[in-house]
Design a protein around this motif. Structure first.
Motif, PDB file in Angstrom:
ATOM      1  N   LEU A  71       0.809  -1.212   0.000  1.00  0.00           N
ATOM      2  CA  LEU A  71       0.000   0.000   0.000  1.00  0.00           C
ATOM      3  C   LEU A  71       0.846   1.267   0.000  1.00  0.00           C
ATOM      4  CD1 LEU A  71      -2.748  -1.082   2.576  1.00  0.00           C
ATOM      5  CD2 LEU A  71      -2.769  -1.297   0.085  1.00  0.00           C
ATOM      6  N   CYS A  72       2.100   1.154  -0.443  1.00  0.00           N
ATOM      7  CA  CYS A  72       2.989   2.321  -0.432  1.00  0.00           C
ATOM      8  C   CYS A  72       3.536   2.641  -1.819  1.00  0.00           C
ATOM      9  CB  CYS A  72       4.146   2.102   0.542  1.00  0.00           C
ATOM     10  SG  CYS A  72       5.181   0.677   0.151  1.00  0.00           S
ATOM     11  N   GLN A  73       2.892   2.148  -2.865  1.00  0.00           N
ATOM     12  CA  GLN A  73       3.392   2.434  -4.210  1.00  0.00           C
ATOM     13  C   GLN A  73       3.330   3.918  -4.532  1.00  0.00           C
ATOM     14  OE1 GLN A  73       4.745  -0.690  -4.131  1.00  0.00           O
ATOM     15  NE2 GLN A  73       4.775  -0.311  -6.320  1.00  0.00           N
ATOM     16  N   SER A  74       2.334   4.628  -3.990  1.00  0.00           N
ATOM     17  CA  SER A  74       2.261   6.072  -4.208  1.00  0.00           C
ATOM     18  C   SER A  74       3.458   6.775  -3.551  1.00  0.00           C
ATOM     19  CB  SER A  74       0.949   6.625  -3.652  1.00  0.00           C
ATOM     20  OG  SER A  74       0.826   6.354  -2.262  1.00  0.00           O
ATOM     21  N   THR A  75       3.954   6.220  -2.448  1.00  0.00           N
ATOM     22  CA  THR A  75       5.146   6.780  -1.807  1.00  0.00           C
ATOM     23  C   THR A  75       6.365   6.617  -2.706  1.00  0.00           C
ATOM     24  OG1 THR A  75       4.249   6.231   0.369  1.00  0.00           O
ATOM     25  CG2 THR A  75       6.609   6.685   0.239  1.00  0.00           C
ATOM     26  N   PHE A  76       6.526   5.448  -3.303  1.00  0.00           N
ATOM     27  CA  PHE A  76       7.618   5.243  -4.253  1.00  0.00           C
ATOM     28  C   PHE A  76       7.495   6.207  -5.438  1.00  0.00           C
ATOM     29  CE2 PHE A  76       7.510   0.589  -2.741  1.00  0.00           C
ATOM     30  CZ  PHE A  76       8.393   0.876  -1.719  1.00  0.00           C
ATOM     31  N   ALA A  77       6.260   6.417  -5.892  1.00  0.00           N
ATOM     32  CA  ALA A  77       6.034   7.368  -6.981  1.00  0.00           C
ATOM     33  C   ALA A  77       6.454   8.773  -6.558  1.00  0.00           C
ATOM     34  CB  ALA A  77       4.563   7.355  -7.395  1.00  0.00           C
ATOM     35  N   GLY A  78       6.164   9.129  -5.299  1.00  0.00           N
ATOM     36  CA  GLY A  78       6.581  10.431  -4.797  1.00  0.00           C
ATOM     37  C   GLY A  78       8.095  10.561  -4.723  1.00  0.00           C
ATOM     38  N   VAL A  79       8.765   9.493  -4.305  1.00  0.00           N
ATOM     39  CA  VAL A  79      10.233   9.499  -4.268  1.00  0.00           C
ATOM     40  C   VAL A  79      10.788   9.767  -5.661  1.00  0.00           C
ATOM     41  CG1 VAL A  79      12.283   8.080  -3.889  1.00  0.00           C
ATOM     42  CG2 VAL A  79      10.399   8.015  -2.248  1.00  0.00           C
ATOM     43  N   GLY A  80      10.231   9.093  -6.655  1.00  0.00           N
ATOM     44  CA  GLY A  80      10.675   9.311  -8.028  1.00  0.00           C
ATOM     45  C   GLY A  80      10.383  10.708  -8.521  1.00  0.00           C
ATOM     46  N   GLY A  81       9.184  11.207  -8.206  1.00  0.00           N
ATOM     47  CA  GLY A  81       8.804  12.544  -8.659  1.00  0.00           C
ATOM     48  C   GLY A  81       9.678  13.630  -8.061  1.00  0.00           C
ATOM     49  N   PHE A  82       9.908  13.581  -6.757  1.00  0.00           N
ATOM     50  CA  PHE A  82      10.716  14.611  -6.107  1.00  0.00           C
ATOM     51  C   PHE A  82      12.184  14.491  -6.502  1.00  0.00           C
ATOM     52  CE2 PHE A  82       7.157  14.949  -2.976  1.00  0.00           C
ATOM     53  CZ  PHE A  82       6.935  16.312  -3.138  1.00  0.00           C
ATOM     54  N   THR A  83      12.678  13.261  -6.666  1.00  0.00           N
ATOM     55  CA  THR A  83      14.064  13.092  -7.099  1.00  0.00           C
ATOM     56  C   THR A  83      14.282  13.701  -8.468  1.00  0.00           C
ATOM     57  OG1 THR A  83      14.293  11.043  -5.820  1.00  0.00           O
ATOM     58  CG2 THR A  83      15.855  11.406  -7.618  1.00  0.00           C
ATOM     59  N   MET A  84      13.376  13.410  -9.393  1.00  0.00           N
ATOM     60  CA  MET A  84      13.484  13.978 -10.731  1.00  0.00           C
ATOM     61  C   MET A  84      13.448  15.499 -10.683  1.00  0.00           C
ATOM     62  SD  MET A  84      11.632  15.557 -13.343  1.00  0.00           S
ATOM     63  CE  MET A  84       9.942  15.282 -12.796  1.00  0.00           C
ATOM     64  N   VAL A 225       9.628   0.933 -10.991  1.00  0.00           N
ATOM     65  CA  VAL A 225       8.587   1.315 -11.955  1.00  0.00           C
ATOM     66  C   VAL A 225       7.709   2.429 -11.388  1.00  0.00           C
ATOM     67  CG1 VAL A 225       6.513   0.505 -13.153  1.00  0.00           C
ATOM     68  CG2 VAL A 225       8.567  -0.922 -13.110  1.00  0.00           C
ATOM     69  N   ALA A 226       7.350   2.319 -10.106  1.00  0.00           N
ATOM     70  CA  ALA A 226       6.540   3.375  -9.487  1.00  0.00           C
ATOM     71  C   ALA A 226       7.297   4.694  -9.470  1.00  0.00           C
ATOM     72  CB  ALA A 226       6.157   2.964  -8.062  1.00  0.00           C
ATOM     73  N   GLY A 227       8.614   4.649  -9.220  1.00  0.00           N
ATOM     74  CA  GLY A 227       9.409   5.867  -9.241  1.00  0.00           C
ATOM     75  C   GLY A 227       9.446   6.506 -10.614  1.00  0.00           C
ATOM     76  N   ILE A 228       9.575   5.682 -11.651  1.00  0.00           N
ATOM     77  CA  ILE A 228       9.545   6.203 -13.020  1.00  0.00           C
ATOM     78  C   ILE A 228       8.192   6.855 -13.301  1.00  0.00           C
ATOM     79  CG2 ILE A 228       9.558   5.552 -15.464  1.00  0.00           C
ATOM     80  CD1 ILE A 228      12.304   5.500 -14.320  1.00  0.00           C
ATOM     81  N   GLY A 229       7.104   6.167 -12.916  1.00  0.00           N
ATOM     82  CA  GLY A 229       5.775   6.723 -13.140  1.00  0.00           C
ATOM     83  C   GLY A 229       5.546   8.008 -12.378  1.00  0.00           C
ATOM     84  N   GLY A 230       6.035   8.071 -11.125  1.00  0.00           N
ATOM     85  CA  GLY A 230       5.888   9.293 -10.348  1.00  0.00           C
ATOM     86  C   GLY A 230       6.647  10.457 -10.948  1.00  0.00           C
ATOM     87  N   ALA A 231       7.833  10.188 -11.481  1.00  0.00           N
ATOM     88  CA  ALA A 231       8.611  11.234 -12.142  1.00  0.00           C
ATOM     89  C   ALA A 231       7.901  11.723 -13.401  1.00  0.00           C
ATOM     90  CB  ALA A 231      10.005  10.709 -12.481  1.00  0.00           C
ATOM     91  N   MET A 232       7.341  10.802 -14.164  1.00  0.00           N
ATOM     92  CA  MET A 232       6.601  11.188 -15.368  1.00  0.00           C
ATOM     93  C   MET A 232       5.358  11.997 -15.014  1.00  0.00           C
ATOM     94  SD  MET A 232       8.198  10.148 -18.068  1.00  0.00           S
ATOM     95  CE  MET A 232       6.853  10.367 -19.239  1.00  0.00           C
ATOM     96  N   LEU A 233       4.682  11.626 -13.925  1.00  0.00           N
ATOM     97  CA  LEU A 233       3.489  12.366 -13.508  1.00  0.00           C
ATOM     98  C   LEU A 233       3.853  13.796 -13.108  1.00  0.00           C
ATOM     99  CD1 LEU A 233       0.452  12.355 -12.872  1.00  0.00           C
ATOM    100  CD2 LEU A 233       1.023  11.553 -10.583  1.00  0.00           C
ATOM    101  N   ALA A 234       4.946  13.955 -12.365  1.00  0.00           N
ATOM    102  CA  ALA A 234       5.382  15.302 -11.977  1.00  0.00           C
ATOM    103  C   ALA A 234       5.718  16.139 -13.204  1.00  0.00           C
ATOM    104  CB  ALA A 234       6.590  15.212 -11.046  1.00  0.00           C
ATOM    105  N   LEU A 235       6.371  15.530 -14.182  1.00  0.00           N
ATOM    106  CA  LEU A 235       6.714  16.251 -15.408  1.00  0.00           C
ATOM    107  C   LEU A 235       5.457  16.623 -16.182  1.00  0.00           C
ATOM    108  CD1 LEU A 235       9.143  17.247 -17.043  1.00  0.00           C
ATOM    109  CD2 LEU A 235       9.123  15.072 -18.268  1.00  0.00           C
TER     110      LEU A 235
END
Length: 263
Positions: A71-84, A225-235
């Motif tokens: 239940l923490c995939q959105s957190t991984f997405a956030g890590v990817g988004g903020f890192t990017m 994969v969640a990190g990649i998706g989160g980075a793409m969403l932020a972009l």
């Protein structure tokens, strides 16, 4: 022992339903043509939808293939988004490289969680991942470097991806790459081992499959994969904002996927 393992894996592969590639190919081709037919607001919606699709593929991996309720995939997405966002805005990294780095930074968190929860039951895995996500949201994403007084980190698309149509096709290309990795994993020896572990961990151990290695690797890949998706969403949105990666929003994402068919 090797012959027994191969026989069991082959039997499992034969028992799995196969999906025709024709319908998904036609549907994907139609989506690729949509940017030629719409513009403006609708192009943005299509791009955002594809970015969410990339994040959802991480659920397909960890829950659909691995049988683990994370239940923490959105957190991984956030890590990817903020890192990017930090690498691209504050350090001048090329955006495509920063996107990949977003996934790589999220990957060790997935590996660590997969290792720590290897002996836990399904309910406890769900509770631990939910707690991890809430702690990360409260203690990390709430810091000023990420919050920026509630406005997040603004991200500008690079010149080559500045056009709405070009960026939409770019998101579709990234989605295809991640989807092909998922399909190839499912059809590989590792994917067949995942199916055996998902069906019965005890039986998988008796034929020599390492449950620990299988689940840890899958957790890391899903986080990547969640990190990649989160980075793409932020972009796509033009901003990395913690509100877009809330843990309870991720639970809604999982609910949508389960309704559609998690695998």
């Amino acid at each position: 022992k090797g012959g027994t393992q191969a026989a069991v894996v082959t039997k499992h592969q034969a028992a799995r339903p196969t999906l025709s590639w024709r319908a998904p190919t036609v549907a994907f081709g139609a989506v690729c043509l949509l940017p030629l037919l719409v513009h403006g607001f609708w192009l943005g919606l299509i791009a955002q939808g594809v970015c969410f699709g990339i994040i959802f593929l991480s659920y397909t991996l960890v829950t659909g293939e691995g049988g683990m309720i994370w239940l923490c995939q959105s957190t991984f997405a956030g890590v990817g988004g903020f890192t990017m966002a930090i690498l691209a805005v504050d350090h001048g990294w090329p955006v495509p490289v920063a996107i990949v780095m977003g996934g790589l930074v999220a990957l060790p968190f997935g590996l660590l969680l997969g290792f720590l929860m290897i002996r836990m039951g399904d309910l406890y895995v769900a509770l631990v991942t939910l707690t991890f996500g809430l702690l990360f949201e409260t203690l990390v994403f709430s810091r000023q470097i990420f919050q920026n007084f509630g406005s997040g980190i603004n991200v500008t698309k690079p010149h080559l991806l500045a056009g709405d149509r070009i960026f939409t096709w770019f998101t579709l290309a990234v989605f295809v790459v991640v989807a092909l990795i998922t399909v190839n994993l499912r059809n590989s020896t590792t994917g067949l081992a995942l199916g055996a572990v998902r069906s019965s961990e005890m039986a998988a151990k008796t034929i020599g499959i390492s449950v620990l290695r299988t689940k840890v690797l899958l957790g890391g890949l899903a986080a990547f994969v969640a990190g990649i998706g989160g980075a793409m969403l932020a972009l796509s949105l033009g901003v990395a904002l913690s509100g877009n990666y809330e843990v309870l929003v991720g639970v809604i994402w999982l609910t949508v996927l389960v309704t559609q068919g998690i695998r």
